[in-house]
Design a protein around this motif. Sequence first.
Motif, mmCIF file in Angstrom:
data_model
loop_
_atom_site.group_PDB
_atom_site.id
_atom_site.type_symbol
_atom_site.label_atom_id
_atom_site.label_comp_id
_atom_site.label_asym_id
_atom_site.label_seq_id
_atom_site.Cartn_x
_atom_site.Cartn_y
_atom_site.Cartn_z
ATOM 1 N N GLY B 695 20.515 24.000 111.460
ATOM 2 C CA GLY B 695 19.796 23.723 109.800
ATOM 3 C C GLY B 695 19.549 22.176 109.967
ATOM 4 O O GLY B 695 18.253 21.612 109.023
ATOM 5 N N GLU B 696 20.398 21.338 110.086
ATOM 6 C CA GLU B 696 20.180 20.000 110.095
ATOM 7 C C GLU B 696 18.870 19.716 111.050
ATOM 8 O O GLU B 696 18.071 19.080 109.738
ATOM 9 N N ASP B 697 18.691 20.109 112.135
ATOM 10 C CA ASP B 697 17.368 19.417 112.884
ATOM 11 C C ASP B 697 16.210 20.450 111.858
ATOM 12 O O ASP B 697 14.935 20.110 112.292
ATOM 13 N N GLN B 698 16.971 21.899 111.704
ATOM 14 C CA GLN B 698 14.908 22.305 111.449
ATOM 15 C C GLN B 698 14.403 21.473 110.076
ATOM 16 O O GLN B 698 12.885 22.155 110.202
ATOM 17 N N ARG B 699 15.480 20.874 109.049
ATOM 18 C CA ARG B 699 14.995 20.207 108.035
ATOM 19 C C ARG B 699 13.473 19.435 108.312
ATOM 20 O O ARG B 699 12.687 19.328 107.971
ATOM 21 N N ARG B 700 13.248 18.782 109.291
ATOM 22 C CA ARG B 700 12.812 18.235 109.261
ATOM 23 C C ARG B 700 11.303 18.813 110.084
ATOM 24 O O ARG B 700 9.899 18.715 109.304
ATOM 25 N N CYS B 701 11.114 20.016 110.569
ATOM 26 C CA CYS B 701 10.743 21.122 111.020
ATOM 27 C C CYS B 701 10.003 21.215 109.728
ATOM 28 O O CYS B 701 8.470 21.653 109.347
ATOM 29 N N LEU B 702 10.656 21.384 108.750
ATOM 30 C CA LEU B 702 10.644 21.508 107.203
ATOM 31 C C LEU B 702 9.544 21.330 106.416
ATOM 32 O O LEU B 702 8.557 21.313 106.111
ATOM 33 N N THR B 703 10.422 19.784 106.310
ATOM 34 C CA THR B 703 9.062 18.968 105.266
ATOM 35 C C THR B 703 8.190 17.890 105.775
ATOM 36 O O THR B 703 7.325 17.657 105.408
ATOM 37 N N GLU B 704 8.371 17.172 107.347
ATOM 38 C CA GLU B 704 7.468 16.280 107.843
ATOM 39 C C GLU B 704 6.659 17.082 108.977
ATOM 40 O O GLU B 704 6.618 17.659 109.598
ATOM 41 N N GLU B 705 4.911 17.118 108.902
ATOM 42 C CA GLU B 705 4.316 17.475 109.816
ATOM 43 C C GLU B 705 4.415 16.805 111.121
ATOM 44 O O GLU B 705 4.552 15.605 110.775
ATOM 45 N N PRO B 706 4.549 17.003 112.317
ATOM 46 C CA PRO B 706 4.689 15.899 113.550
ATOM 47 C C PRO B 706 3.578 15.638 113.997
ATOM 48 O O PRO B 706 2.144 16.357 114.008
ATOM 49 N N ALA B 707 3.759 14.358 114.103
ATOM 50 C CA ALA B 707 2.107 13.693 114.705
ATOM 51 C C ALA B 707 1.901 13.903 116.542
ATOM 52 O O ALA B 707 2.936 14.152 116.747
ATOM 53 N N LEU B 708 1.090 14.337 116.409
ATOM 54 C CA LEU B 708 0.612 14.097 118.084
ATOM 55 C C LEU B 708 1.555 12.839 118.828
ATOM 56 O O LEU B 708 1.527 11.893 118.488
#
Lengths: 325, 729
Positions: B695-708
Motif C-alpha cells: 500500500g505504501e508503494d502504491q500511493r506513489r502510482c496513485l498520485t504521481e505521474e511517472p516520467a520517462l
Amino acid sequence: MFLVRRLANYVVLIFLATTFAYLLAATTLDPRANYAEMRPQPSEEQVDARLDELNLNDKTPLAERYAYWVGDIATGDFGLSVRGTSVNEEMARRVGVSLRLILFGTVIGATSGILVGAYGAVKQYRFFDRASTGAAFFVLSVPAVVIAISLQVIAVWINEATGVRIFQYAGEYTTGLDAGFWGRLGNRIQHAVLPTLALAIGQFAAFSRYQRNMMLDVLGSDFVRTAMAKGLTRRRAFFKHALRTALIPTVTYFTFVFGIMLAGTTFTEKIYGWNGMGSWVIDSIVTNDVNAVAAVSCFMAICVMAASFFSDILYAWLDPRVRVS
Amino acid sequence: MTSTETKTGDPTGERNPEAPVLEVEDLHVTFPGVNRAPDIRAVRGVSYRLNRGEVLGIVGESGSGKSVSSLAAMGLLPEYAKVSGSVRLKGKEILGLDDRRLAEIRGRTISMVFQDPLSALTPVYTVGDQIIEAVQIHNPQVGRAKARERAVRLLELVGIPNAAQRAGAFPHEFSGGMRQRVMIAMAMANDPDVIICDEPTTALDVTIQAQVLELLKTAQRETGAAIVMITHDLGVVAGFVDRVLVMYAGRPVETGTVDEVYHRPRMPYTMGLLGAVPRLDLAEHAPLVPIKGNPPSLAELPPGCPFAPRCPIALPQCLAAEPSLLRIGAQPGLAEIDAAPGAAGESGGPDTGEHRVACIRSGEIDTEQWTGADIYPLPEIPEGEATRIPREERPVVLEVQDLVKHHPLMKGAIFKRRVGTVYAVDGISFDIREHETLGLVGESGCGKSTTLMEILSLDKPARGKVVVLGRESGTLTGRERFDIRRDLQVVFQDPMSALDPRMPVFEIVAEPLRTHGRSRKEINRRVRELLDLVGLDASHAARYPAEFSGGQRQRIGIARALALEPRVLVLDEPVSALDVSIQAGVINLLEELQARLGLAYLFVAHDLSVVRHLADRVAVMYLGRIVEIGDVRSVYTEPAHPYTQALLSAIPIPDPEKERARAHVVLEGDLPSPANPPSGCRFRTRCQKFRALTGEDQRRCLTEEPALQPVSGGDHTAACHYAEKRAVV
C-alpha cells in the motif's frame, strides 16, 4: 424530457407553418371578388363593412389583419369563413372525416407495405419479390388521382358484374338510411373501402420498396447469423432479429411519406365526395376563404408533427441506442 | 433449405462413446455463378475428425475456404450455396437436414463464436435477453426467471463484472472484448459438444486477445467441448490447439499434430507460411520469406496442384493432377504420374489422424529434411549506407516535442456545451533520424493514429511542437507547407479504400507529380520507374485498382507516396489488412526501399512482431502517453514498463513448444476512457505490478505521474516508478 422539448419545438413549428399559410392566403386570395358577381350588387361600403366583420378587408393593412387573426388564434378561434359561419364549427365537423381516412389509410398502407417488403427481401429474386416490386413501381409511377379514379372504375365494373352494390363511391354514407347501428356501420364501411384503399395503395408502394431495401441490408448481417447459430430457424431469426432492426430506419421514413399522403387526401376526398379537410381546402381556395385555408394548413401541420412525434417515440422504443442521449 | 446430396452416414458410429463428436467427410461447397459467371468452388473436399475435448486448428489465408466449410457444417450458408459430402455430429448425419431439425442442433450440440463481436450481437435486444433466448429456444420448459439466472451465471463465468446488472445492458454499451465474452457465454449456454470459433480474436487488440483465448480455454474446461479454431494467425493456433489443418484454395494441404506441422512441415505452402511470419522471438534480422504471386481464383482453378504456380520447387508433374492428402511417402512417384496423368485428384478420404500432406514431393522433402529456407530463395536486401553511421551523427528529420491533442467532448443539439475533454495525445516526444524507422505501437485508442494525423496536418499543435526537416509546423506559409509535403508522405492502412477506384493506376501515381508541376515527359518516365521500383509490371499502368490484389494495391499506395522522392514516410498500419504471405513481400519491399532511398519511416502498427522486424526504435503508447521508448533490441528483450511486458507477453509465438512453455501476463479489463484517465500513473488500473505492490508503494502510482527515465545505457527509457527489466518473449 427529450420528448417534452420536442413537443415545444413542434408547437413553434406549427405556429410558423400556419402563419405562412395565412400570409400567403391573405395576399393572394381576394375575398372582395366574391361580391363582384352578386345581384343586386352591394355597395362598396356594405362590402367593406362585411369584410371588416370577417377580418378579410384588403383595405386594412396586412399587419393589422394578421395581428387580429393571431389574437383570435391565441384563444383557439380560427375566425369566420366567407359565409360568416365559424371556421371552428366547420372544422369540428370535418376533422373526424379526414382523420378516419388518414388513420386507416396509413395503418393499412404502412403495415402491408412493411410486411410485403420484408417478405420480398427474404425471397429476393423469387416470384413474390418480382411481383411485389413490379406492383410497387407501377403504383409509384401513377399519380394518386389516377389511382383513385381507376379504383372507382374497377368498383363500378365489379358492382355491375355481380349485380350487387358492394362498393359505394360517393359520399361518406347513404343519407336517410334507416338500418340500425350495424346497418349504418356496414354502410359506412362500404363507402370507406375505396377511398381508404386509394390512400393505402400509395403508402404501400413507398413502404414496401423502402422496407425491402432495409431488410436486404440487415439479412446478411452477422447478428442474424448469430441468432441462427443459437438455434433459431431461418424464418424466426429473420422476423425476430432482422425485421426488428430493419424497422428502425423505416420509422424515420414514415414522416416523409406522411406529408405526401396528406396531399393525396385532398384528391381522394374530392373524388369520392367526402366532406373532409382535404376537399375543404380546395373549396376554400375557390371561394377565397383566407381563414379556412389557414385553418386547414394548421390541421395539416399538426398532422405532420403528430406523425413525426409518433415516429420519434417509435424510434426511441425500437432503438435502444438513442435512448441514452 | 440448402441443397444437398448426402452420402450415407456410418450407422455403427451411433451411441459409441469412443466415436468422434464431429466428423466431416469430403465436404464440398459451391456458390453458383450469377449471370453466366463461373461457379465459385469455395470448398473442395474437406475431411476432418474431432474427438471429445480435442482442439483442431484450421489455418489458411483469406479465401481458403476455412470459414465457409464450418458455416456449411452448421447450415448457416445462404440458401443458394450447394453443399455436398457428409457431416456427422456424434455419429448422426446432419448435412441435408431441414432447417427446423438443424435449428434444434445448432446452439445445443454445436455452437459458434464469430469473428466480429461488434456486429454479431443484435443491437436492439439486451445481452441478457439474447442469452436467455439461447437457453429457452432449446429448453422451452425453463421459465424466464430460471433462464435469466442461467444467463447471469454464464456472464459471470465469462468474466463480465457486475453480471446481474450488466445483463440488462445493450450490446453498444459493451467494448469489443466484452462483447466477444458475451458471444462465448452464448455459445456455452447449452453445454455444447462442439464449439466452432471463427477467427474469434482477429478483431481484438492483443491484450484482449490474450484474455479471450484464456476464456476459451476455460469454456472448454467447463463444457468439455471439442473446439474448432479457425484462424489465419499461426501464433494463436500454436499454443492453443492439438491438431492443425492447413487449407489452401478450398482444400486441406497439410494436416497433423501441431508439433508435426510446425516443426516438420512437408508442404511447401505451410513452409512458406511459417517463414513469412515476422517473429517476435527471433532477434536476428533475416529477411522474411514471401510467397510470390497470389492465391488462385476459386472460380477458375488451374489444373494440377493449386499452389504449383507459387511453389518454388514445382515440377511439371505437379500440373498433371491435384495431389491427394496422403501420408508422407504414400504419394505416387513421378514416374507413376507420368504414366497415368490425371489419376490422382481425390481429396484423400477420411481423416486418419496421421500427418498427411497434399504434395507429390512431400516424401522427398521428408527424406532430404528440407526446411523453408532450403526451398524458398531468400530475397536479398541491400544494406543501407547510412546504417553504418552512428545514430547520433545522422540529422534529425522529424522531431515531436511534448505534442498535445485534446478533443473537446460536446453535448447538446443547439447549444453545445463542453462536458469534458478526450486526452487523445497528451504530451509525447520523440525524434526520427535519417535512414531510421521508429515503430509507434499500442492498443486501439491509445492515440497513435491521432499523433500521426497531427504530424501530417502541419498545423500548429495545441501544445508542444512538431519539426519536420527543420521546419516547425504552424509557422509555415502556404507555399512552404506545399514544399514540405513533398518530403513528408503517407501510406494508409486499407489499400482498398485508399485508392480512387475510378482512376487508373497511372493517374494515381502521377497525381502527386502533376500537382507539383512536373512535365508530362518526366511524369511518364517517373511513373514507369516507380511501378518498377515497387515490383509492379509497368505495363499494367492502365488498369484500375479493382484489378489488383490487396498486396499489389498496397504497392501502388507506396509508389504514390514515393513519387515525389520524400525523405520521411509515415506508414499507418500498412500491412495489417494483408494476408501473411503477401505481408512478407510488402515488409521486404519497405526494407529494401529504405536501404536504397535512405528514407526515414514513422511506422504505426499494433502488430509488435512486424515492428520488431522492421523498426530500429520503438515507442509504446498507452492512453495518449509514451510509456516506453528505446531501440528495438533493448525494448523487446528487456522491456521495463509493465505495459510493454504485458503487450509482448500477450502475443502468441508461432512455435508450439515455446508457446506452451510461456507464462502469459494477462491484463485485466479494457483500456480506460481517454476522456477520464486514471490519476497518477495511467496504467495502474490494469497494471500487474501495481497489484503486487504494498500500500505504501502504491500511493506513489496513485498520485504521481511517472516520467520517462532511462532504464539502461543508451536511450531506452520507461515511464514507471518501479521499472524493472524482465524478459517475456
